[in-house]
Design an enzyme around this catalytic site. Sequence first.
Site, short mmCIF file in Angstrom:
data_model
loop_
_atom_site.label_atom_id
_atom_site.label_comp_id
_atom_site.label_asym_id
_atom_site.label_seq_id
_atom_site.Cartn_x
_atom_site.Cartn_y
_atom_site.Cartn_z
N MET A 186 0.85 -1.18 0.00
CA MET A 186 0.00 0.00 0.00
C MET A 186 0.88 1.23 0.00
O MET A 186 1.94 1.25 0.63
CB MET A 186 -0.89 0.02 1.25
CG MET A 186 -1.71 1.29 1.39
SD MET A 186 -2.77 1.28 2.85
CE MET A 186 -1.54 1.26 4.13
N ASN A 187 0.45 2.32 -0.71
CA ASN A 187 1.14 3.60 -0.54
C ASN A 187 0.13 4.74 -0.44
O ASN A 187 -0.72 4.71 0.45
CB ASN A 187 2.25 3.83 -1.58
CG ASN A 187 1.85 3.75 -3.02
OD1 ASN A 187 1.59 2.67 -3.56
ND2 ASN A 187 1.84 4.88 -3.71
N ASP A 188 0.17 5.73 -1.29
CA ASP A 188 -0.50 7.01 -1.05
C ASP A 188 -1.98 6.90 -0.68
O ASP A 188 -2.73 6.15 -1.31
CB ASP A 188 -0.42 7.89 -2.30
CG ASP A 188 0.98 8.03 -2.84
OD1 ASP A 188 1.89 7.39 -2.31
OD2 ASP A 188 1.17 8.79 -3.80
N GLN A 233 -3.55 3.76 -2.70
CA GLN A 233 -2.79 3.06 -3.73
C GLN A 233 -2.48 1.65 -3.24
O GLN A 233 -2.00 1.46 -2.11
CB GLN A 233 -1.49 3.80 -4.01
CG GLN A 233 -1.66 5.26 -4.39
CD GLN A 233 -1.96 5.45 -5.85
OE1 GLN A 233 -1.06 5.63 -6.65
NE2 GLN A 233 -3.23 5.41 -6.21
N TRP A 267 5.93 -2.59 -4.70
CA TRP A 267 5.23 -1.62 -5.56
C TRP A 267 5.00 -2.21 -6.94
O TRP A 267 5.84 -2.89 -7.51
CB TRP A 267 6.06 -0.34 -5.65
CG TRP A 267 5.33 0.75 -6.39
CD1 TRP A 267 4.53 1.70 -5.87
CD2 TRP A 267 5.35 0.96 -7.81
NE1 TRP A 267 4.02 2.50 -6.86
CE2 TRP A 267 4.51 2.07 -8.07
CE3 TRP A 267 5.97 0.34 -8.88
CZ2 TRP A 267 4.29 2.58 -9.35
CZ3 TRP A 267 5.75 0.83 -10.17
CH2 TRP A 267 4.92 1.94 -10.39
N ASP A 305 -1.44 14.11 -9.70
CA ASP A 305 -2.02 14.28 -8.37
C ASP A 305 -2.89 15.53 -8.22
O ASP A 305 -2.54 16.47 -7.50
CB ASP A 305 -0.93 14.27 -7.30
CG ASP A 305 0.02 13.10 -7.44
OD1 ASP A 305 -0.40 12.07 -8.00
OD2 ASP A 305 1.18 13.20 -7.01
N ASP A 347 9.40 14.77 -4.60
CA ASP A 347 9.85 13.51 -5.16
C ASP A 347 11.35 13.30 -4.95
O ASP A 347 11.82 12.16 -4.89
CB ASP A 347 9.52 13.49 -6.66
CG ASP A 347 9.61 12.11 -7.27
OD1 ASP A 347 9.35 11.13 -6.55
OD2 ASP A 347 9.95 12.00 -8.45
#
Length: 662
Positions: free
Chosen positions: A136-138, A154, A162, A262, A349
């Site tokens: 899982m991310n964002d 995500q 990922w 985004d 980033d």
Amino acid sequence: MVDSQPFLPSSPTLPTSNGDGRRRRRPMKGLVAMVSGLLMVVLLAAIIGRKDPRGFFHREDDEDQNVIGSLFKSKENTQPQPETFQPAYSRGVSAGVSEKTSQLFSGQNPVAFPWNNSMLSWQRTAFHFQPEKNWMNDPNGPLYYKGWYHFFYQYNPNGAVWGDIVWGHAVSSDLIHWLHLPLAMEADQWYDANGVWSGSATILPDDRVVMLYTGSTNESVQVQNLAYPADPSDPLLIKWVKYSGNPVLVPPPGIDNKDFRDPTTAWLTSEGKWRIIVGSKVNKTGISLVYDTLDFKSYELLDGVLHGVPGTGMWECVDFYPVSTSGDHGLDTSINGVGVKHVVKASLDDDRHDYYAIGTYDEKNGKWIPDNSEIDVGIGIRYDYGIFYASKSFYDPKKGRRVLWGWIGESDSELADVKKGWASLQGIPRTVVLDKKTGSNLLQWPVEEIESLRLSSREFNNVELKPGTIVPIDVGTATQIDVVAEFEVDKKALEATAKANYTEFSCSNSGGAAQRGALGPFGLLVLADDKLSEQTPVYFFIVKGSDGNLKTFFCSDHLRSSVANDVKKQIFGSFVPVLKDEKLSVRILIDHSIVESFAQGGRTCISSRVYPTKAIYGAARIFAFNNATEASVKSSIKIWQMNSAFIRPFHPENKKPPHNSL
């Protein structure tokens, strides 16, 4: 699922399809010549043109500003020119999205620690949100709708690393207990074939919901897409429809195909238009592009940018919201006017941290100006000084508050993640308000609902900590606890240090809790075993600053957090404002492998991932310590054992939210 009759009026300005699901492209030669000509003019202007009168930009940054000024005057959507994309070895970065960053397994440290199932099972949290398995991310598009808090994220349904990114979905009635729902959106169209990336929800005045999200196309171009609920009467919003005219936005001239992502929650302008920003960059200048729309399908690109900061690189997961200068309540995203400041936040980033700044929003010109340019976005204050990224806020109308979600990744090895079958989690949702005392920073605090998990407590008042001492705090096991502590430093030692020489200090460049000074370090050792062979100090350190005044730092030291060799061990932290007559205070939420720390009411926060091998289960302990050389410290500590949250799969009969919890 793609709509056949979208609920919003159709727009004659959208490009037509060529019949195979792709957008008709403009002739490549003409576009290349046009863009090349523009860039040549801009480059020439950057060399011989204006020089910033303040001397704020060096030559390369001047070039960035000129590019911004020249290329963001187009009012039209320009179709992307897809390019062939060859994935690099490093997943995510090459594709322009977040990924786990760990350099421990690129040949530098090939021998993995022999983790066993008992150790790995302990790492799974009890009251933090995470999927049942996999990566899982964002966080994406959180919102409150018909009695339910919705959380999207995500997610890789195919593994603990990922990749194959889609949108997971869960609902809660209290932001603590959660039901896992079916996937909200999958990568099933040409415009999101390489991933359904981050996005935001907007609730329209008639309670309709629209979702804008970034898709990575079949040729790895970042585009913005529109989706909405298939059944607005469904409080769980289980099925989503993708607009048949997607994408609704493509990278404008001057923006790289992989630097456009985004979109934020939209807010209403005084003219009745909806406005969003999208993160990007020009050379090394991070920027936020501004778009207006009436129907969320056709957009007008405003001249210039909302804001940009040289040297900060790509801005992703941008956020923009108002805060009250007088009250402690949150504000709807569209609120503007007297008694309001606005926050701009960007996830950089380049260094994978979230930065914010407070300033003034000029709606007419679509600009935002920071109150203090020395602590601008990306060069000043962070939401969190630990592992915390890609955060997203939303306005909660149920309780009139601004709530912040943040992704907390891993700092162990990818091999360990694969073995345990999951990676990453979300921090406890935080309320966000302006700090009225300082006026220069935000206060972040765990949502009040987390206190419903508190069980038995123990209190320790006036614990005397002499220089060089460690005192065990007898609460039994300390794996799953909520800690509130205050510290009061001996005044004579403070006065003596104020007369001493200036001391250079930073948490990350120091020797951690083992480095001794006159007024620090002192605090708590968490997730420690009885012999202190494993320990994670969370502490304050006071020094005399360059201006002659005492300066307080708040740190978390991972150097001895685990005996495992495949764990990244750093020292996190930063300066924390402490006003006259304030005691030093900290709240720490410890939930197995995560430690979330909030100093001075949330002025400075640190999220840590900790992977002990001995200080687990019943062997996890907590200690108070003072490693200062001069100052004695008095501490008062209250500790609650914490219950587990109910985070479980969805059952169709649970559509109606209960009054208190799931």
